[in-house]
Design a protein around this motif. Structure first.
Motif, PDB file in Angstrom:
ATOM      1  N   THR A 134      -0.922  10.393  11.528  1.00  0.00           N
ATOM      2  CA  THR A 134      -0.911  11.490  10.554  1.00  0.00           C
ATOM      3  C   THR A 134      -1.795  12.615  11.053  1.00  0.00           C
ATOM      4  OG1 THR A 134      -2.832  10.728   9.268  1.00  0.00           O
ATOM      5  CG2 THR A 134      -0.683   9.748   8.742  1.00  0.00           C
ATOM      6  N   LEU A 136       0.851  -1.184   0.000  1.00  0.00           N
ATOM      7  CA  LEU A 136       0.000   0.000   0.000  1.00  0.00           C
ATOM      8  C   LEU A 136       0.895   1.246   0.000  1.00  0.00           C
ATOM      9  CD1 LEU A 136      -3.080   0.409   0.087  1.00  0.00           C
ATOM     10  CD2 LEU A 136      -2.887   0.747   2.547  1.00  0.00           C
ATOM     11  N   LEU A 194      -3.055   3.030   8.084  1.00  0.00           N
ATOM     12  CA  LEU A 194      -2.200   3.929   7.323  1.00  0.00           C
ATOM     13  C   LEU A 194      -2.230   5.348   7.883  1.00  0.00           C
ATOM     14  CD1 LEU A 194      -0.506   3.385   4.714  1.00  0.00           C
ATOM     15  CD2 LEU A 194      -2.343   4.510   3.460  1.00  0.00           C
ATOM     16  N   LEU A 195      -3.405   5.757   8.379  1.00  0.00           N
ATOM     17  CA  LEU A 195      -3.583   7.148   8.817  1.00  0.00           C
ATOM     18  C   LEU A 195      -3.234   7.363  10.283  1.00  0.00           C
ATOM     19  CD1 LEU A 195      -6.866   8.047   6.904  1.00  0.00           C
ATOM     20  CD2 LEU A 195      -4.519   8.676   6.332  1.00  0.00           C
ATOM     21  N   LYS A 253       1.897   4.285   1.089  1.00  0.00           N
ATOM     22  CA  LYS A 253       1.549   5.163   2.210  1.00  0.00           C
ATOM     23  C   LYS A 253       1.756   6.632   1.886  1.00  0.00           C
ATOM     24  CE  LYS A 253       2.420   6.092   7.098  1.00  0.00           C
ATOM     25  NZ  LYS A 253       3.095   5.646   8.344  1.00  0.00           N
ATOM     26  N   GLU A 254       2.913   6.972   1.337  1.00  0.00           N
ATOM     27  CA  GLU A 254       3.223   8.386   1.105  1.00  0.00           C
ATOM     28  C   GLU A 254       2.230   9.017   0.147  1.00  0.00           C
ATOM     29  OE1 GLU A 254       7.237   8.921  -0.062  1.00  0.00           O
ATOM     30  OE2 GLU A 254       8.073   8.026   1.759  1.00  0.00           O
ATOM     31  N   THR A 308      -1.409   9.230   1.967  1.00  0.00           N
ATOM     32  CA  THR A 308      -1.478  10.245   3.025  1.00  0.00           C
ATOM     33  C   THR A 308      -1.343  11.651   2.449  1.00  0.00           C
ATOM     34  OG1 THR A 308       0.892   9.910   3.465  1.00  0.00           O
ATOM     35  CG2 THR A 308      -0.671   8.719   4.851  1.00  0.00           C
ATOM     36  N   GLU A 335      -7.008  -1.260   6.495  1.00  0.00           N
ATOM     37  CA  GLU A 335      -5.727  -0.792   5.968  1.00  0.00           C
ATOM     38  C   GLU A 335      -5.633   0.737   6.002  1.00  0.00           C
ATOM     39  OE1 GLU A 335      -3.075  -2.537   4.611  1.00  0.00           O
ATOM     40  OE2 GLU A 335      -3.907  -4.528   4.956  1.00  0.00           O
ATOM     41  N   ILE A 336      -6.727   1.392   5.650  1.00  0.00           N
ATOM     42  CA  ILE A 336      -6.724   2.857   5.649  1.00  0.00           C
ATOM     43  C   ILE A 336      -6.606   3.388   7.071  1.00  0.00           C
ATOM     44  CG2 ILE A 336      -8.133   4.904   5.177  1.00  0.00           C
ATOM     45  CD1 ILE A 336      -6.836   3.727   2.698  1.00  0.00           C
TER      46      ILE A 336
END
Length: 385
Positions: free
Chosen positions: A340, A297, A336-337, A299-300, A303, A332-333
């Motif tokens: 952040t 996934l 990922l966050l 990420k960069e 995000t 997953e989301i």
């Protein structure tokens, strides 16, 4: 550039032929069957340059390809649903051995009960096997992504799974722009012929070993997987120069001013995209984030795309369910966050079981999201009990 009306399975089969695959081994399973039937027909007619091998099961198909890949051949297979689940043990082996195998998985629900609906759990359940996973949104993208997958897997030595929705894309016809053999050859060089084994030098391959070798192998695979997004971007730029088409790691539509962003993968994203004008009503702006590369996934990229300070809600569309937890894309989301600047709420519109995402279903789901008050309301189901 020739334009032709074809369905997703036909597009994938043609891409395999143009890729000069040397060994195709598969077992038929709906809705993938017509893909390998097309390759078998081309082989019988003499227009397919490699070998087509019929076997008695999906497990045997991937076993055969592992052997062929060890010998240095360019290899391909396709499957769906229970067929992919049957391959599970060997998916780990192919990734651990760093074998450049390309597979198409045509999404179909896992039993029980038996179903032909397009549920994405079959591929998502294999997310930890070490394969690259790319999710396609239309038939053109299927053709282009299969070509990309052969180049990507041979450069990274990581097996690659191209995924698309059963029937919705596998059997739906669209106009596709095709590269000819010369164009494909400019992007995809001849098979590299890098055998792992040499008959003149007998040896044990990946024999039983201690934890040190295994730990290093796992770490190396992880670090190589982290480099995949950059590799995909580089190859997409090269492919775009040849074909005029390129694809982002994650597609963004209307995110700059959106207060609500809908996250989707596969053909559902096309429905969202077409419905967006009708969703931007009463002054509220909504956007789309389509996940194309799922493993790894990116990420960069994701995000960064979700960095809009106006963003209040994410609505993740999941055509799958991890029972007791929720949709896998939503999981997953959320992960990922973490850490952040995103401070909004994450909801999921869950269509597990093959519930069709229509514009009306999407509008109804967004209304329920707007009216959600309790934590349990953060999962909006496509079918009520």
């Amino acid at each position: 550039m020739e334009r032709k009306l074809m369905n997703g399975n036909q597009a994938a089969a043609l891409a395999v032929q143009l890729s000069r695959a040397q060994v195709v081994c598969a077992y038929p399973i709906t809705p993938q069957t017509s893909l390998v039937e097309n390759i078998a027909r081309m082989w019988a007619e003499g227009s397919f340059p490699g070998e087509y091998v019929s076997v008695e099961s999906e497990y045997s198909a991937l076993s055969y390809l592992i052997g062929a890949s060890y010998s240095g051949a360019r290899t391909f297979t396709a499957t769906s649903s229970q067929g992919l689940a049957y391959m599970h043990e060997l998916l780990h082996w192919a990734a651990g051995a760093r074998l450049p195998i390309v597979m198409v998985n045509v999404n179909r629900a896992l039993g029980a009960p038996w179903s032909l609906e397009s549920d994405q759990l079959d591929s998502l359940a294999q997310r930890d096997t070490g394969w690259i996973q790319i999710y396609c949104a239309d038939v053109q993208e299927i053709f282009d992504t299969v070509l990309l997958a052969f180049r990507l897997t041979e450069e990274t030595r990581i097996p690659c799974m191209v995924v698309y929705d059963g029937f919705v894309l596998s059997h739906t016809y669209e106009v596709v722009e095709l590269l000819d053999q010369e164009g494909v050859d400019r992007f995809l060089p001849p098979p590299p012929n890098r055998p792992v084994i040499d008959p003149q030098k007998p040896q044990n391959i990946h024999a039983v070993t201690d934890f040190r070798y295994l730990a290093r192998n796992i770490q190396e695979r992880h670090l190589c997987m982290l480099k995949v997004p950059a590799a995909v971007q580089e190859l997409e730029l090269e492919y775009e120069k040849i074909s005029g088409r390129g694809y982002p790691l994650a597609e963004a539509v209307g995110l700059d001013e959106a207060e609500t962003v809908i996250v989707a993968a596969g053909s559902a994203a096309q429905t969202v995209k077409s419905a967006l004008p009708a969703l931007n009503i009463n002054g509220e702006k909504r956007g789309l984030l389509r996940i194309r590369l799922f493993r790894p996934l990116p990420k960069e990229e994701i995000t960064s795309l979700l960095g809009n300070p106006r963003l209040k809600k994410l609505v993740v569309i999941d055509g799958d369910i991890s029972s007791g937890t929720g949709g896998i894309f939503a999981q997953e989301i959320r992960g990922l966050l973490q850490g952040t600047s995103f401070g909004g709420e994450i909801f999921e519109l869950n269509l597990a079981g093959g519930v069709d995402l229509t514009p009306q279903k999407l509008i109804e789901g967004l209304r329920k999201v707007d009216g959600a008050e309790k934590e349990r309301d953060k999962i909006i189901w496509g079918v009520d009990l």
